[in-house]
Each structure stands twice: as structure tokens, then as C-alpha cells.
Design a protein around this motif. Structure first.
Motif, PDB file in Angstrom:
ATOM      1  N   LEU A   1       0.832  -1.207   0.000  1.00 38.21           N
ATOM      2  CA  LEU A   1       0.000   0.000   0.000  1.00 38.21           C
ATOM      3  C   LEU A   1       0.865   1.255   0.000  1.00 38.21           C
ATOM      4  O   LEU A   1       0.539   2.252  -0.676  1.00 38.21           O
ATOM      5  CB  LEU A   1      -0.929  -0.006   1.215  1.00 38.21           C
ATOM      6  N   TYR A   2       1.952   1.223   0.738  1.00 38.73           N
ATOM      7  CA  TYR A   2       2.860   2.379   0.782  1.00 38.73           C
ATOM      8  C   TYR A   2       3.414   2.688  -0.606  1.00 38.73           C
ATOM      9  O   TYR A   2       3.415   3.845  -1.038  1.00 38.73           O
ATOM     10  CB  TYR A   2       3.996   2.098   1.758  1.00 38.73           C
ATOM     11  N   PHE A   3       3.868   1.655  -1.313  1.00 33.56           N
ATOM     12  CA  PHE A   3       4.433   1.877  -2.648  1.00 33.56           C
ATOM     13  C   PHE A   3       3.367   2.329  -3.644  1.00 33.56           C
ATOM     14  O   PHE A   3       3.638   3.169  -4.513  1.00 33.56           O
ATOM     15  CB  PHE A   3       5.118   0.607  -3.151  1.00 33.56           C
TER      16      PHE A   3
ATOM     17  N   HIS B   1       1.382   6.774  -6.866  1.00 34.45           N
ATOM     18  CA  HIS B   1       0.253   7.628  -7.247  1.00 34.45           C
ATOM     19  C   HIS B   1       0.581   9.101  -7.034  1.00 34.45           C
ATOM     20  O   HIS B   1       0.228   9.956  -7.856  1.00 34.45           O
ATOM     21  CB  HIS B   1      -0.984   7.229  -6.443  1.00 34.45           C
ATOM     22  N   LYS B   2       1.286   9.403  -5.944  1.00 36.04           N
ATOM     23  CA  LYS B   2       1.651  10.795  -5.670  1.00 36.04           C
ATOM     24  C   LYS B   2       2.689  11.316  -6.674  1.00 36.04           C
ATOM     25  O   LYS B   2       2.682  12.494  -7.030  1.00 36.04           O
ATOM     26  CB  LYS B   2       2.195  10.921  -4.248  1.00 36.04           C
TER      27      LYS B   2
ATOM     28  N   SER C   1       5.553  12.506 -12.971  1.00 32.31           N
ATOM     29  CA  SER C   1       6.968  12.806 -12.773  1.00 32.31           C
ATOM     30  C   SER C   1       7.826  11.546 -12.741  1.00 32.31           C
ATOM     31  O   SER C   1       9.052  11.638 -12.728  1.00 32.31           O
ATOM     32  CB  SER C   1       7.154  13.572 -11.465  1.00 32.31           C
ATOM     33  N   SER C   2       7.211  10.374 -12.735  1.00 30.37           N
ATOM     34  CA  SER C   2       7.942   9.113 -12.700  1.00 30.37           C
ATOM     35  C   SER C   2       7.601   8.280 -13.925  1.00 30.37           C
ATOM     36  O   SER C   2       6.487   8.349 -14.462  1.00 30.37           O
ATOM     37  CB  SER C   2       7.598   8.330 -11.425  1.00 30.37           C
TER      38      SER C   2
END
Length: 266
Positions: free
Chosen positions: A25-27, A32-33, A37-38
Motif C-alpha cells: 500500500l505504501y508503494f 500515485h503521488k 513525474s515518474s
């Protein structure tokens, strides 16, 4: 009381799953944030691997899976052989196998940190940087391995007492742990080249070294040394088998550098 014990065991078994879910979930939230940019994406539709990419994934992943399977098989053999000596030696070797996991996991973490750096530099044909990364990670693992040997040799009785209070189990386990600790640097030097070959896409070499370590050296020697030296033969197997694997790994790694890196550099 029985209900409480069942609940405690269930919660203990579920902790690895919960930790992996939390990490996932953290990744997902982090990706998503990052948004546009990625270059990474969580979209299923953005992922369309080609046949060669799938082939390369399996070519590297299958050897890793086989190595893990043989690793588990070796531990099953150890438990099966140790069970023949009674409950106390079996309990002692079980604690020793748990205690030795700490430096092993640190070594695995070093290798996982080495893999992407080695892979990027190998793909960019920056072989000098690649060798610096490999050599530095190898040195770090050896230093931690040597420190672990000293630590276990000095504090083996105290480590055993943290797991069990029975004096006879502590006495036997202390001897077992001090013997098994000798293998710690060699254990790192066994899976370090395997991780390197996985990083550079040489799944065949990774598979060869993984199978050789467990199926050619370790598991057969468990039966042989157990028949000759008994329980201490089982304990000494890891060091002897890993020393043989390190010699084989050094030869395979040197040959790889000569045939691939040196020729590509020229």
C-alpha cells in the motif's frame, strides 16, 4: 486459555502477510503521488511486456525459485536427521538455525542493494563501476560475516538462553552455534555471486551455482557427514559445503569477467 493461544498463533502467522500488505500500500500511494513525474506506473494497461522480456524474467526468476526450493529442502533434511538424536539436539539445532538468520538476512539485504547498481552499470557497459559495486558489497558482507563469527563465538550461551532455559539444550546449542557461525562469511560469498549473475541476466550461471551449492554439495554431505560423525557432522556440513561452493563460484565469476567484461571492454 486455549482460545487465547489460538488467537496468538494466528496473529503471529498473519504478521508477515500484514507487513507485506502495508508495504504494498505504501508503494502504491507513493507511485500515485509521483504521478507523471515518474516513468513507473501502477496502471495495468501501461504494462505490455514483450515475449523477450517475459523470457528474460523467467530465465532469471526460475533459478532463484529453484535455489529457494533447494534451500528449504536442505533445512528439511537437517530436521529429519537431527530428529534421530532426540528432542534436545533437535531443539538446539532449531534454535541455532533461527539465530544464524540475522547475519544471513543482512547479507541478503546487501546483495539486493548491489543488484540494481550492478545491473545498471553492466547494461551501460561501465564495467569499472560495476566491479567497484560488486567488490564493495562483497567486502561489506565479509566484514559483517567476520563480525558475526566473533559475536556468536563470544555470546553463544547468552543467545541460546534467550530462546530456552533448559541447561542441556543451552550447552549443546552453544556448541552447535559456535560451529555453524564459522560458515557465516562463506554463506554470504555463496549467494553473492548468484545475485550478481541474476542482476546481469545470466540465469544459467545463477542456476548452476544455486543447484551446485545445495544439490551437489550441501544435501549429499549432510547424509555423508551424519553417517560418519553423527550430529556434529550435520552442524559442520554448512561450512564445508560453502567453502567448496565459494571456490566454484570464484572460478565461474572470474571466467565470466574474462569472457564477457574484458572482451566487451576491448
Amino acid at each position: 486459555t486455549a482460545t487465547t493461544e489460538i488467537y496468538t498463533l494466528s496473529l503471529h502467522d498473519a504478521l508477515p502477510i500484514l507487513s507485506n500488505v502495508a508495504a504494498c500500500l505504501y508503494f502504491l500511494v507513493t507511485l500515485h503521488k509521483l504521478g507523471n513525474s515518474s516513468s513507473l506506473s501502477v496502471s495495468i494497461f501501461a504494462c505490455s511486456p514483450e515475449r523477450d522480456e517475459i523470457k528474460s524474467i523467467f530465465f532469471v526468476g526460475v533459478p532463484a525459485a529453484i535455489s529457494v526450493f533447494l534451500f528449504d529442502m536442505a533445512y528439511i533434511v537437517i530436521d529429519k536427521l537431527a530428529a534421530g538424536y532426540g528432542d534436545i539436539p533437535l531443539a538446539a539445532i532449531g534454535i541455532v538455525l533461527k539465530a544464524e538468520r540475522l547475519p544471513l538476512c543482512i547479507g541478503i539485504g546487501i546483495c539486493q542493494g548491489m543488484m540494481p547498481l550492478a545491473a545498471y552499470n553492466y547494461s551501460a557497459k561501465n564495467f569499472a563501476r560495476m566491479r567497484e559495486v560488486v567488490n564493495f558489497s562483497r567486502l561489506a558482507g565479509i566484514v559483517i560475516g567476520i563480525f558475526s563469527v566473533i559475536f556468536y563465538e563470544l555470546f553463544a550461551p547468552y543467545i541460546m538462553r534467550t530462546f530456552i532455559a533448559d541447561s542441556e539444550t543451552v550447552r549443546i546449542g552453544t556448541n552447535f552455534l559456535r560451529v555453524r557461525a564459522i560458515a557465516t562469511p562463506f554463506m554470504f560469498l555463496c549467494f553473492h555471486p548468484v545475485n550478481f549473475f541474476q542482476a546481469v541476466g545470466s540465469g544459467g550461471r545463477a542456476l548452476f551455482l544455486g543447484v551446485a551449492r545445495w544439490a551437489l554439495f550441501n544435501i549429499p554431505m549432510l547424509f555423508i557427514l551424519n553417517a560418519i560423525f553423527g550430529m556434529y557432522g550435520i552442524v559442520w556440513t554448512q561450512s564445508i559445503a560453502d567453502i567448496m561452493t565459494v571456490i566454484l563460484s570464484a572460478y565461474v565469476y572470474a571466467k565470466f569477467l574474462h569472457t564477457h567484461v574484458m572482451q566487451s571492454a576491448t
